[in-house]
Scaffold this motif. Structure first.
Motif, PDB file in Angstrom:
ATOM      1  N   TYR A 169      -8.199   5.590  -3.037  1.00 20.87           N
ATOM      2  CA  TYR A 169      -9.136   6.198  -2.091  1.00 20.87           C
ATOM      3  C   TYR A 169      -8.577   7.507  -1.540  1.00 20.87           C
ATOM      4  O   TYR A 169      -7.390   7.598  -1.229  1.00 20.87           O
ATOM      5  N   ILE A 170      -9.471   8.485  -1.384  1.00 23.13           N
ATOM      6  CA  ILE A 170      -9.080   9.801  -0.873  1.00 23.13           C
ATOM      7  C   ILE A 170      -9.979  10.146   0.309  1.00 23.13           C
ATOM      8  O   ILE A 170     -11.189   9.899   0.276  1.00 23.13           O
ATOM      9  N   SER A 171      -9.386  10.745   1.348  1.00 21.36           N
ATOM     10  CA  SER A 171     -10.166  11.348   2.432  1.00 21.36           C
ATOM     11  C   SER A 171     -10.101  12.864   2.299  1.00 21.36           C
ATOM     12  O   SER A 171      -9.130  13.400   1.767  1.00 21.36           O
ATOM     13  N   ASP A 215       0.946  12.544  -5.300  1.00 26.43           N
ATOM     14  CA  ASP A 215       1.882  12.010  -4.306  1.00 26.43           C
ATOM     15  C   ASP A 215       1.838  10.481  -4.286  1.00 26.43           C
ATOM     16  O   ASP A 215       2.872   9.822  -4.111  1.00 26.43           O
ATOM     17  N   LEU A 216       0.654   9.904  -4.443  1.00 24.55           N
ATOM     18  CA  LEU A 216       0.551   8.443  -4.530  1.00 24.55           C
ATOM     19  C   LEU A 216       1.224   7.948  -5.812  1.00 24.55           C
ATOM     20  O   LEU A 216       1.958   6.951  -5.802  1.00 24.55           O
ATOM     21  N   LEU A 250       0.838  -1.198   0.000  1.00 25.23           N
ATOM     22  CA  LEU A 250       0.000   0.000   0.000  1.00 25.23           C
ATOM     23  C   LEU A 250       0.872   1.248   0.000  1.00 25.23           C
ATOM     24  O   LEU A 250       1.988   1.237   0.519  1.00 25.23           O
ATOM     25  N   ALA A 251       0.336   2.323  -0.554  1.00 29.78           N
ATOM     26  CA  ALA A 251       0.957   3.644  -0.402  1.00 29.78           C
ATOM     27  C   ALA A 251      -0.034   4.526   0.340  1.00 29.78           C
ATOM     28  O   ALA A 251      -1.250   4.395   0.177  1.00 29.78           O
ATOM     29  N   PHE A 252       0.490   5.423   1.189  1.00 27.54           N
ATOM     30  CA  PHE A 252      -0.346   6.254   2.062  1.00 27.54           C
ATOM     31  C   PHE A 252       0.309   7.628   2.131  1.00 27.54           C
ATOM     32  O   PHE A 252       1.521   7.734   2.363  1.00 27.54           O
ATOM     33  N   THR A 253      -0.475   8.675   1.915  1.00 24.44           N
ATOM     34  CA  THR A 253       0.100  10.022   1.897  1.00 24.44           C
ATOM     35  C   THR A 253      -0.906  11.039   2.394  1.00 24.44           C
ATOM     36  O   THR A 253      -2.117  10.762   2.446  1.00 24.44           O
ATOM     37  N   THR A 254      -0.422  12.220   2.775  1.00 24.86           N
ATOM     38  CA  THR A 254      -1.307  13.296   3.233  1.00 24.86           C
ATOM     39  C   THR A 254      -0.758  14.638   2.789  1.00 24.86           C
ATOM     40  O   THR A 254       0.450  14.799   2.619  1.00 24.86           O
ATOM     41  N   SER A 306      -5.946  13.038   2.246  1.00 26.35           N
ATOM     42  CA  SER A 306      -5.032  11.927   2.427  1.00 26.35           C
ATOM     43  C   SER A 306      -5.439  10.863   1.419  1.00 26.35           C
ATOM     44  O   SER A 306      -6.570  10.854   0.941  1.00 26.35           O
ATOM     45  N   GLY A 307      -4.504   9.986   1.081  1.00 27.90           N
ATOM     46  CA  GLY A 307      -4.805   9.026   0.029  1.00 27.90           C
ATOM     47  C   GLY A 307      -4.179   7.674   0.279  1.00 27.90           C
ATOM     48  O   GLY A 307      -3.116   7.573   0.894  1.00 27.90           O
ATOM     49  N   VAL A 308      -4.877   6.648  -0.204  1.00 28.02           N
ATOM     50  CA  VAL A 308      -4.384   5.272  -0.146  1.00 28.02           C
ATOM     51  C   VAL A 308      -4.307   4.732  -1.569  1.00 28.02           C
ATOM     52  O   VAL A 308      -5.257   4.906  -2.347  1.00 28.02           O
TER      53      VAL A 308
END
Lengths: 337, 337
Positions: A90-92, A80-81, A50-54, A145-147
């Motif tokens: 997915y985005i928050s 960024d992902l 997984l990749a995770f960023t904010t 933030s994104g996954v």
């Protein structure tokens, strides 16, 4: 909505909050039905890493030629992902609203977010909204933030550049920063400079397919621009990079505006550009793959990684000299994203 | 750090930004080495479904009895993941700093974040820092987003409450909201009311183990308090819930402060409490499991889901009447989280 501006009560958790969420924010961003609203989104299992960023967005002004804080916030996290070589999924969305923000402005920003998410192929799956009193924020701040999912085993990192690698970029530099600056200052030059704000995930897929394990670094040169981003790569990888000034793509209007204002376009932010560091044998294939995508038609080679390993970034100037480039201490242009 | 306050340049992406990140933020929050700093964190593959959540924190004041905006931001997102029945794994941190924020305050907040993350067993894996000019934010806003793993196939959702279910809570209500309010207003009562800010993920694991598929809903009653959260569950599940006023746990000092200020503790925010809606046959086992954990020693049954299905929340009062509870329109207490 009964009010045409944001009230403190819209952040209370009570009926005003529910009205804002149920009639405006959720229908526009994600269309989740009321019974399905929970504190966290539950997502399917993913195979692979997984990749995770904010990223938080505080750009001023919130509307500028070529975009607004909404599509900027979606594309920034999508990119960024993508720079990790991931497929964004997915985005928050975390909204901090200043009391008094016009609902019409919020609606326009939310619509831009949804359009940007749809264009990039990502889903907005969870969110949060806070309201602070007048004077305690500046209209709207957005965190996204994104996954994402990594569908390969490559190590794409700022520390992976190697001697001999080529440095590519997908088009002209400085458009976003100069569009925001011109808009903020009300400069006459704003009419013909637009932000390059765009999702880069499909361009990255094309680069990955063409380069495979020859792809060493991907970075989007946002805050700090191309110069700061490349200097970071020099330091992380402990390599020297030399840029060729004559091959740097830059639009005439951006170059002119920078000259008038005494700004160096190498340090101006971009929001739809990426830097690719790739092994020399794959450079031509990657350029060809980039040219075949909408976001990569302007792709070109702007420099290479030299044999030395001292973390230096240098510019071979138009008259043949070598100029050392260091990071700036502080701001050329504050609140650019 | 050469400056003892936050400067605009700390958000520039240049050397001041790097200094802030490399000497303060990253060493405290996550200890990622320079060569490994990239736009997104790359995480191992996870089996099972994922949970994803986001929350922004704008609490005023940023320091209050029992915690500060830092541990509040970590625990809030840990708890949102736990309320989905997930094991919290990874946290992102987005900081929006106001120019002039004392570095000493930032350092204290960052240390609280790391301690809270360690206590909850989660890792801070990615982040972002922006700086806005004086007067454009209020000292510090923090967004935390989180990714967790669901190790079961249960559907734990606000829409899963069923007639006959029991409603449990793990301890006294209203502590967080009254601690923040007292601290903000400088009330003398602040000396003995502390926020209940705490991570609830281990308590949730104990509840899951005891209840299995009898566990229907988990919710943390933060903004809007127990009343708003239960009313949301009533509406999402289309059930009626009746609370028993005499069984509602509330500390004397909180009840007294609420009485003086004319606030209803049922609407006051909590940051270390959860509501459990569980099938009646498992209620005693779940209470016993809760009592065996540090965060659940005060657990008790406060109400039940009735046979009707009209989305009503009612309170059986001390004198035997039934009072209907509706959501408030706006704010009892703004900026409580």
């Amino acid at each position: 909505m009964k009010s045409d501006i944001i009230l403190l009560g819209h952040g209370s958790g009570g009926t005003l909050s529910h009205q804002l969420l149920d009639t405006l924010i959720i229908p526009i961003l994600s269309a989740v039905a009321l019974p399905d609203q929970n504190d966290a989104a539950v997502l399917p299992a993913e195979s692979g890493r997984l990749a995770f960023t904010t990223d938080s967005f505080v750009v001023d002004p919130i509307f500028f030629p070529g975009g607004n804080i909404g599509d900027l916030a979606i594309n920034g996290t999508v990119n960024d992902l993508a720079m990790a070589g991931a497929t964004p999924l997915y985005i928050s969305v975390g909204l901090i609203l200043e009391e008094g923000l016009p609902i019409a402005d919020l609606r326009r920003i939310l619509h831009s977010m949804r359009q940007a998410a749809d264009a990039a192929g990502v889903s907005i799956v969870t969110g949060d909204t806070k309201v602070v009193p007048r004077g305690k924020a500046d209209r709207i701040f957005i965190n996204t933030s994104g996954v994402g999912r990594l569908e390969h085993e490559l190590v794409i990192s700022g520390s992976s550049a190697r001697p001999g690698d080529r440095v590519l970029i997908n088009g002209p530099i400085g458009d976003h920063g100069m569009a925001v600056l011109a808009s903020r200052e009300g400069l006459a030059l704003q009419s013909d400079i637009k932000s390059d704000c765009a999702p880069l995930n499909r361009l990255v897929q094309a680069i990955l397919a063409a380069a495979g394990s020859d792809l060493h670094v991907l970075r989007d040169p946002t805050r700090g621009g191309v110069a700061t981003t490349l200097k970071e790569i020099c330091l992380q990888s402990q390599v020297d990079i030399t840029l060729d000034e004559l091959s740097l793509p830059i639009r005439d209007n951006v170059a002119g505006a920078c000259a008038i204002l005494g700004l160096d376009p190498l340090f101006v932010a971009n929001e739809g550009k990426l830097l690719v560091v790739v092994a020399p044998d794959s450079a031509d294939a990657v350029l060809a793959a980039m040219h075949a995508t909408p976001e990569g038609v302007g792709a070109t080679c702007i420099g290479e990684v030299g044999p030395g390993g001292e973390g230096r970034l240098r510019l071979r100037t138009a008259i043949g000299g070598l100029r050392s480039i260091e990071m700036l201490a502080g701001e050329q242009l504050p609140r650019i994203c």
